[in-house]
Design an enzyme around this catalytic site. Structure first.
Site, PDB file in Angstrom:
ATOM      1  N   ARG A 107       0.851  -1.193   0.000  1.00  0.00           N
ATOM      2  CA  ARG A 107       0.000   0.000   0.000  1.00  0.00           C
ATOM      3  C   ARG A 107       0.885   1.241   0.000  1.00  0.00           C
ATOM      4  NH1 ARG A 107      -5.142   1.181   3.998  1.00  0.00           N
ATOM      5  NH2 ARG A 107      -5.364   3.410   3.585  1.00  0.00           N
ATOM      6  N   ASP A 143       1.894   5.262  -0.306  1.00  0.00           N
ATOM      7  CA  ASP A 143       1.312   6.524   0.135  1.00  0.00           C
ATOM      8  C   ASP A 143       1.135   7.483  -1.040  1.00  0.00           C
ATOM      9  OD1 ASP A 143       1.353   5.642   2.769  1.00  0.00           O
ATOM     10  OD2 ASP A 143       3.298   6.557   3.198  1.00  0.00           O
ATOM     11  N   ARG A 169      10.081   5.637   4.373  1.00  0.00           N
ATOM     12  CA  ARG A 169      10.326   7.075   4.358  1.00  0.00           C
ATOM     13  C   ARG A 169      10.872   7.564   5.699  1.00  0.00           C
ATOM     14  NH1 ARG A 169       4.810   9.302   2.960  1.00  0.00           N
ATOM     15  NH2 ARG A 169       5.862  11.299   3.333  1.00  0.00           N
TER      16      ARG A 169
END
Length: 264
Positions: free
Chosen positions: A49, A51, A199
């Protein structure tokens, strides 16, 4: 059906469907439903998934279709109706037991930065992060080495109720590109990643690379197993989902069972 897709995430609000937002999942599901003339919306299951703003070259999905649906030439039919920032890379009948999410062995991402902003190619502004200070890749790799293996990455994840933050990083390496100069690419592979994990790790390693922090600081957060409060999450546009690895066909179902029990 297994559907491998690639997309430029710049103008999407991430992969997963959200109300009143343009997402990759909703875009592909609408295209599938249209070209197959389905009575109900096609529902995709995905490997990772991503972002908002994150890209993919190797996202993997699957969709269960009702009997009798004609899938001949489906890849070309989908490409014909999908927008230019998302495309079908490959499409096939999935082997028995295949689950795009739970059958996966690992996911590989890259993150690209340029620490010489004056030479940043403006055509790369959507997939390269420009940073203002020179980066010490040796220090970043030394910090990253401590992350390899199985750990609780709660310090670098956004918690999801009922979900574990324990992950196993298999490979992590920063390398300079020969051409063009001034670019550095992180390649990171793990059994799975939790929300914002890559990240957050990039942001922490950049702080080590430009001298703001030491590698010990990063390890201390990892050991604390709680959300880091002073780690700056790196922007999304440098991140690309490159590849998802699966076991041999005969092991797909067993792998899915193990992963569901571990992560739920």
């Amino acid at each position: 059906m297994r559907i491998d897709v690639a997309y430029d995430g710049t103008d999407f609000s991430g992969w997963a469907t959200q109300p009143d937002q343009r997402t990759v999942q909703a875009t592909i599901e609408a295209a599938l439903t249209k070209v197959l003339n389905l009575d109900a919306l096609a529902r995709l299951t995905w490997a990772g998934r991503t972002d908002a703003g994150v890209h993919a070259r190797g996202q993997v999905t699957h969709v269960d279709l009702p009997p009798g649906v004609i899938t001949d030439g489906l890849d070309a039919r989908l490409r014909a109706v999908l927008p230019s920032d998302v495309t079908v890379v490959a499409l096939s009948v999935a082997p028995p037991g295949f689950d795009a999410r739970f059958s996966a062995l690992s996911r590989r991402y890259t993150y690209t930065v340029c620490d010489k902003p004056r030479i940043l190619d403006p055509l790369r502004r959507r997939d390269v992060l420009a940073v203002g200070k020179p980066l010490n890749l040796d220090a970043m790799n030394a910090a990253g080495a401590a992350l390899i293996g199985q750990h609780d990455f709660a310090a670098f994840c956004r918690r999801r109720p009922g979900a574990t933050t324990i992950r196993r990083i298999l490979d992590l390496d920063w390398q300079r590109t020969e051409e063009p100069p001034g670019y550095a690419v992180l390649t990171i592979r793990a059994d799975a990643f939790c929300h914002s994990m890559v990240r957050s790790l990039v942001g922490a390693m950049l702080a080590v690379g430009d001298g703001r922090q030491t590698s010990c600081w990063l390890v201390e957060y990892l050991d604390a197993a709680r959300r880091a409060t002073d780690v700056q999450v790196a922007p999304p546009w440098g991140l690309v989902l490159e590849h998802v690895q699966y076991p041999a066909d005969e092991d797909l179902a067993a792998r899915a069972v193990v992963t569901r029990a571990r992560r739920g």
